[in-house]
Write an enzyme that holds these catalytic residues in place. Sequence first.
Site, PDB file in Angstrom:
ATOM      1  N   PHE A  67      -0.569  16.279   3.577  1.00  0.00           N
ATOM      2  CA  PHE A  67      -1.155  15.671   2.388  1.00  0.00           C
ATOM      3  C   PHE A  67      -0.036  15.520   1.364  1.00  0.00           C
ATOM      4  O   PHE A  67       0.537  16.506   0.904  1.00  0.00           O
ATOM      5  CB  PHE A  67      -2.309  16.504   1.815  1.00  0.00           C
ATOM      6  CG  PHE A  67      -3.099  15.708   0.829  1.00  0.00           C
ATOM      7  CD1 PHE A  67      -4.099  14.842   1.258  1.00  0.00           C
ATOM      8  CD2 PHE A  67      -2.805  15.766  -0.526  1.00  0.00           C
ATOM      9  CE1 PHE A  67      -4.794  14.061   0.347  1.00  0.00           C
ATOM     10  CE2 PHE A  67      -3.507  14.982  -1.442  1.00  0.00           C
ATOM     11  CZ  PHE A  67      -4.501  14.129  -0.998  1.00  0.00           C
ATOM     12  N   ARG A  97       0.778  11.954  -9.742  1.00  0.00           N
ATOM     13  CA  ARG A  97       1.254  10.581  -9.531  1.00  0.00           C
ATOM     14  C   ARG A  97       2.615  10.361 -10.188  1.00  0.00           C
ATOM     15  O   ARG A  97       3.390   9.524  -9.748  1.00  0.00           O
ATOM     16  CB  ARG A  97       0.272   9.579 -10.147  1.00  0.00           C
ATOM     17  CG  ARG A  97      -1.069   9.495  -9.431  1.00  0.00           C
ATOM     18  CD  ARG A  97      -1.809   8.245  -9.896  1.00  0.00           C
ATOM     19  NE  ARG A  97      -3.230   8.277  -9.587  1.00  0.00           N
ATOM     20  CZ  ARG A  97      -3.762   7.904  -8.426  1.00  0.00           C
ATOM     21  NH1 ARG A  97      -2.980   7.498  -7.448  1.00  0.00           N
ATOM     22  NH2 ARG A  97      -5.058   7.945  -8.225  1.00  0.00           N
ATOM     23  N   ASP A 105      -3.473   5.645   6.536  1.00  0.00           N
ATOM     24  CA  ASP A 105      -3.934   6.918   7.093  1.00  0.00           C
ATOM     25  C   ASP A 105      -4.844   6.608   8.289  1.00  0.00           C
ATOM     26  O   ASP A 105      -4.354   6.358   9.383  1.00  0.00           O
ATOM     27  CB  ASP A 105      -4.643   7.664   5.947  1.00  0.00           C
ATOM     28  CG  ASP A 105      -5.037   9.074   6.273  1.00  0.00           C
ATOM     29  OD1 ASP A 105      -4.268   9.767   6.945  1.00  0.00           O
ATOM     30  OD2 ASP A 105      -6.124   9.511   5.853  1.00  0.00           O
ATOM     31  N   LYS A 109       0.689   7.503   8.617  1.00  0.00           N
ATOM     32  CA  LYS A 109       0.409   8.724   9.385  1.00  0.00           C
ATOM     33  C   LYS A 109      -0.216   8.307  10.710  1.00  0.00           C
ATOM     34  O   LYS A 109      -1.450   8.239  10.815  1.00  0.00           O
ATOM     35  CB  LYS A 109      -0.579   9.612   8.629  1.00  0.00           C
ATOM     36  CG  LYS A 109      -0.104  10.127   7.296  1.00  0.00           C
ATOM     37  CD  LYS A 109      -1.182  11.059   6.739  1.00  0.00           C
ATOM     38  CE  LYS A 109      -1.007  11.330   5.280  1.00  0.00           C
ATOM     39  NZ  LYS A 109      -2.150  12.074   4.705  1.00  0.00           N
ATOM     40  N   GLU A 156       0.845  -1.197   0.000  1.00  0.00           N
ATOM     41  CA  GLU A 156       0.000   0.000   0.000  1.00  0.00           C
ATOM     42  C   GLU A 156       0.879   1.245   0.000  1.00  0.00           C
ATOM     43  O   GLU A 156       2.058   1.199   0.384  1.00  0.00           O
ATOM     44  CB  GLU A 156      -0.898  -0.078   1.243  1.00  0.00           C
ATOM     45  CG  GLU A 156      -1.798   1.095   1.517  1.00  0.00           C
ATOM     46  CD  GLU A 156      -2.858   1.372   0.452  1.00  0.00           C
ATOM     47  OE1 GLU A 156      -2.468   1.568  -0.722  1.00  0.00           O
ATOM     48  OE2 GLU A 156      -4.043   1.441   0.801  1.00  0.00           O
ATOM     49  N   ASP A 163      -1.654  10.601  -5.504  1.00  0.00           N
ATOM     50  CA  ASP A 163      -2.296  11.704  -6.226  1.00  0.00           C
ATOM     51  C   ASP A 163      -2.986  12.738  -5.345  1.00  0.00           C
ATOM     52  O   ASP A 163      -3.313  12.482  -4.185  1.00  0.00           O
ATOM     53  CB  ASP A 163      -3.363  11.139  -7.164  1.00  0.00           C
ATOM     54  CG  ASP A 163      -4.605  10.683  -6.399  1.00  0.00           C
ATOM     55  OD1 ASP A 163      -4.453   9.922  -5.425  1.00  0.00           O
ATOM     56  OD2 ASP A 163      -5.717  11.120  -6.750  1.00  0.00           O
TER      57      ASP A 163
HETATM   58  P1  IMP Z   1      -7.154   4.949   5.045  1.00  0.00           P
HETATM   59  O1  IMP Z   1      -8.283   3.974   4.863  1.00  0.00           O
HETATM   60  O2  IMP Z   1      -7.654   6.214   5.723  1.00  0.00           O
HETATM   61  O3  IMP Z   1      -5.973   4.374   5.766  1.00  0.00           O
HETATM   62  O4  IMP Z   1      -6.812   5.408   3.591  1.00  0.00           O
HETATM   63  C1  IMP Z   1      -5.596   5.260   3.009  1.00  0.00           C
HETATM   64  C2  IMP Z   1      -5.721   5.756   1.591  1.00  0.00           C
HETATM   65  O5  IMP Z   1      -6.077   7.141   1.572  1.00  0.00           O
HETATM   66  C3  IMP Z   1      -4.374   5.707   0.874  1.00  0.00           C
HETATM   67  O6  IMP Z   1      -4.203   4.492   0.225  1.00  0.00           O
HETATM   68  C4  IMP Z   1      -4.493   6.857  -0.093  1.00  0.00           C
HETATM   69  O7  IMP Z   1      -5.137   6.425  -1.264  1.00  0.00           O
HETATM   70  C5  IMP Z   1      -5.371   7.854   0.603  1.00  0.00           C
HETATM   71  N1  IMP Z   1      -4.539   8.884   1.256  1.00  0.00           N
HETATM   72  C6  IMP Z   1      -4.280   9.025   2.574  1.00  0.00           C
HETATM   73  N2  IMP Z   1      -3.474  10.059   2.816  1.00  0.00           N
HETATM   74  C7  IMP Z   1      -3.172  10.589   1.615  1.00  0.00           C
HETATM   75  C8  IMP Z   1      -2.317  11.680   1.184  1.00  0.00           C
HETATM   76  O8  IMP Z   1      -1.646  12.366   1.986  1.00  0.00           O
HETATM   77  N3  IMP Z   1      -2.259  11.896  -0.156  1.00  0.00           N
HETATM   78  C9  IMP Z   1      -2.960  11.173  -1.075  1.00  0.00           C
HETATM   79  N4  IMP Z   1      -3.741  10.141  -0.720  1.00  0.00           N
HETATM   80  C10 IMP Z   1      -3.862   9.850   0.608  1.00  0.00           C
HETATM   81 MG    MG Z   2      -4.838   4.151  -1.849  1.00  0.00          MG
END
Ligand code: IMP
Ligand code: MG
Length: 174
Positions: free
Chosen positions: A150, A163, A101, A129, A97, A157
Amino acid sequence: MDRDVRVLLSEEELNDIVVRLGKQISKDYEGKDLIVVGILKGASVFMSDLIRKIDKHIEIDYMVVSSYGNSTESSGVVKILKDLSVPIEGKHLLIVEDIVDSGLTLSYLTKNLKTRNPESVRICSLLSKPSRRKVDVEIDYLGIDIEDYFVVGYGIDFAEKYRNLPYLGVYTGE
Ligand code: IMP
Ligand code: MG
């Protein structure tokens, strides 16, 4: 193109991370049947670099997932848009991955994949994060923890742009 982006990890720094993770993965899965599963599209660049640093036979596959809700907050409801194309029963799975986040996407995905009886499921993520976490996710192979920025580039992206930046940057635009 990169006017609104501040460099966070250079190409060299990214390469160091990928080499370290590739070595560790090669060692840990020695003698085991490994399927490396990239989560599109964000992990595409990281995945293609990482697999070339894994020094053993592997299979690769990809999944496309989307989480419902607005674009910056994951809702926890994950839809599988493209599933695996190979059976995983009895195999070792490594999910690759871009960013963990909230953790909701990977928490859902690992639960889903474990119902298919693989031998093991582990996670490799370029970025994490920790301050944003809503559910616990164990990241077995982590590139690096970052602040609540971010980020874009190296496959990642903002509204489908950036990207193709060769480095990882913090998006500083509006
Ligand atoms: P989660 O389910 O909140 O852990 O989502 C993770 C997904 O959110 C990642 O695979 C990214 O596609 C997107 N994402 C999280 N943070 C960022 C960022 O800082 N930039 C771009 N996409 C992000
Ligand atoms: Mg993703």
